[in-house]
Scaffold this active site. Structure first.
Site, short mmCIF file in Angstrom:
data_model
loop_
_atom_site.label_atom_id
_atom_site.label_comp_id
_atom_site.label_asym_id
_atom_site.label_seq_id
_atom_site.Cartn_x
_atom_site.Cartn_y
_atom_site.Cartn_z
N SER A 205 -1.76 -5.20 -1.23
CA SER A 205 -0.50 -5.86 -1.80
C SER A 205 0.63 -6.20 -0.52
O SER A 205 0.24 -6.68 0.31
CB SER A 205 0.03 -4.74 -2.78
OG SER A 205 1.25 -5.60 -3.28
N ASP A 369 -3.47 -11.16 -11.36
CA ASP A 369 -4.21 -9.99 -11.73
C ASP A 369 -3.32 -8.93 -12.45
O ASP A 369 -3.29 -7.90 -12.43
CB ASP A 369 -4.28 -9.30 -10.27
CG ASP A 369 -3.01 -9.00 -9.54
OD1 ASP A 369 -1.91 -9.32 -10.12
OD2 ASP A 369 -3.26 -8.71 -8.28
N HIS A 401 -4.26 -5.34 -10.34
CA HIS A 401 -3.83 -5.45 -9.34
C HIS A 401 -4.25 -4.10 -8.51
O HIS A 401 -4.70 -4.25 -7.31
CB HIS A 401 -2.22 -5.57 -9.37
CG HIS A 401 -1.77 -5.71 -7.99
ND1 HIS A 401 -1.80 -6.87 -7.10
CD2 HIS A 401 -0.82 -4.76 -7.41
CE1 HIS A 401 -1.04 -6.59 -6.09
NE2 HIS A 401 -0.64 -5.35 -6.10
#
Length: 443
Positions: A205, A369, A401
């Protein structure tokens, strides 16, 4: 069991029982994460690995001697360091006020720098180790990278030796985290010297942006010598639309004990949120991210967006950070870019006349996602042909995610890469896996 442990366990049980399975809140979706696979082989012929976590993705500690208190029940002074992120007690009714006052930053628009709240010291424990990113609390209830690290250990890696964590103060964008970037470079060189092999960097991320920024600051000759490659998981390469909602009305990610507007106070005070606003050069100029009865906000309207929120510091923070990684300069190392697709993901938030002190009433969805949209995550494809080093892109269909850090198909592909098999498939189908997992959770 001590009374503190009993309280922590009770809080955890409460969270698990009340948070809906569909909640996007990534932290508590990984309480009691799945176990890693059993050892398949042991090898000493794999590259050393450094993991850079995402936003909220490592522990932080604080020590306080505060001039004032937001509530008489808050501690004013402590002799020792205590958990700041994450301490489950902070979700108690009064505890959240104390926590926000301790963790929020104070931004100086003249110096364009952030400092801790008056009387608060903050540190990040465990740089170079993995415990701070494996579990986010000292009771080891909130897992993050634990399953991945254990899988690596089963492969033959050793915690704090050949696999190491690089936690950081995720409240700050990299322009205010120079010491961390220097330590990260030192860690790479230390591991290279120790194992006489180039180092592989892995980010999740927002951590991927930190890795990209770091690599863009290094000469190509340094990267050629010290870096084996870069694995990115679920990177919001084009920015994250969700940050607009976070700063506008707040986002408690499904935790019923904290209101969105309450948590917004802390979320507005971190410079990493404005940094992650959708990048101007990625999104169409006419795409509306937030719609209200009185205004619509695109990436051309950020100054007006912050002005309407009476949040001028937000505009200054964005000005400070907007060019850090928005050009998406190729990293200059071999890249394995992995991300989830095939899930409904908000790309526009629609509010009623109570904006910004209310939640969105409607959403516009696109592919992604469930947290970051595919348009943003797929921007790594632009590096194909822009650099001499190969760029491999794998889309995991049906992959949420957070699951990127512990899903067995991601870990299997990582193992393949670590073993030296660079080529990866363009798509891996995980939809049946998620159906089975959902059925198991609901049973």
């Amino acid at each position: 069991m001590s009374s503190a442990n009993i309280l922590t366990l009770a809080l955890t049980v409460t969270f698990v029982s009340v948070i809906p399975h569909s909640s996007a809140f990534w932290l508590f979706n990984v309480v009691f994460p799945p176990n890693a696979t059993q050892p398949l082989f042991r090898s000493n012929d794999t590259p050393p690995l450094i993991i850079v976590p995402g936003n909220l993705g490592n522990r932080m500690e604080a020590k306080i001697d505060k001039p004032t208190l937001v509530h008489w029940m808050c501690y004013k002074k402590t002799q020792d360091w205590f958990p700041l992120w994450i301490d489950l007690n902070m979700f108690m009714p009064i505890g959240v006020d104390c926590w926000i006052d301790n963790i929020k930053l104070v931004y100086n628009s003249s110096t364009r720098r952030s400092t801790n709240s008056p009387g608060v010291e903050v540190r990040v424990p465990g740089f170079g180790q993995t415990h701070s990113i494996e579990h986010l609390d000292t009771h080891r209830l909130a897992g993050y990278f634990h399953t991945m690290v254990q899988h690596l250990v089963n492969m033959g890696y050793a915690r704090n030796e050949t696999v190491r964590g690089a936690p950081y103060d995720w409240r700050l964008a990299p322009n205010e985290n120079e010491e961390y970037l220097s330590k990260l470079k030192g860690l790479v060189e230390e591991m290279y010297d120790q194992y006489q092999r180039p180092v592989l960097l892995l980010g999740h991320s927002m951590g991927c942006h930190y890795v990209l920024y770091f690599l863009n600051q290094q000469p190509q000759a340094w990267k050629d010598k010290f870096i084996k490659g870069f694995i990115s998981l679920g990177a919001p390469w084009g920015g994250a639309i969700k940050t607009l909602r976070v700063m506008a009305s707040g986002e408690n990610d499904g935790i019923p004990m904290i209101s969105n507007q309450k948590i917004r106070e802390e979320q507005r005070m971190v410079t990493s949120n404005p940094w992650m606003l959708p990048f101007v050069d990625v999104w169409p100029k006419d795409h509306v991210f937030i719609s209200t009865p009185n205004a619509s906000y695109t990436n051309q309207d950020y100054q007006q967006f912050f002005s309407d929120l009476d949040f001028e510091d937000g505009w200054n923070m964005w000005e400070d950070t907007k060019n850090l990684t928005s050009a998406l300069q190729a990293p200059g190392v071999e890249v394995w870019c992995m991300y989830g697709v095939g899930l409904l993901t908000p790309v526009s938030y629609i509010y009623d006349d109570k904006y910004p002190d209310s939640d969105p009433v409607e959403y516009v969805y696109d592919d992604g996602d469930n947290t970051v949209d595919t348009l943003s995550m797929s921007q790594c494809k632009r590096w194909i042909g822009q650099q001499e080093k190969p760029v491999h892109v794998t889309e995991f269909r049906g992959m949420p995610h957070l699951d990127m850090v512990f899903h067995h198909k991601v870990l299997a592909l990582m193992q393949q890469i670590l073993e030296g098999n660079s080529d990866t498939p363009e798509e891996i189908d995980c939809r049946n896996d998620n159906v089975q997992k959902s059925s198991h959770r609901d049973s």
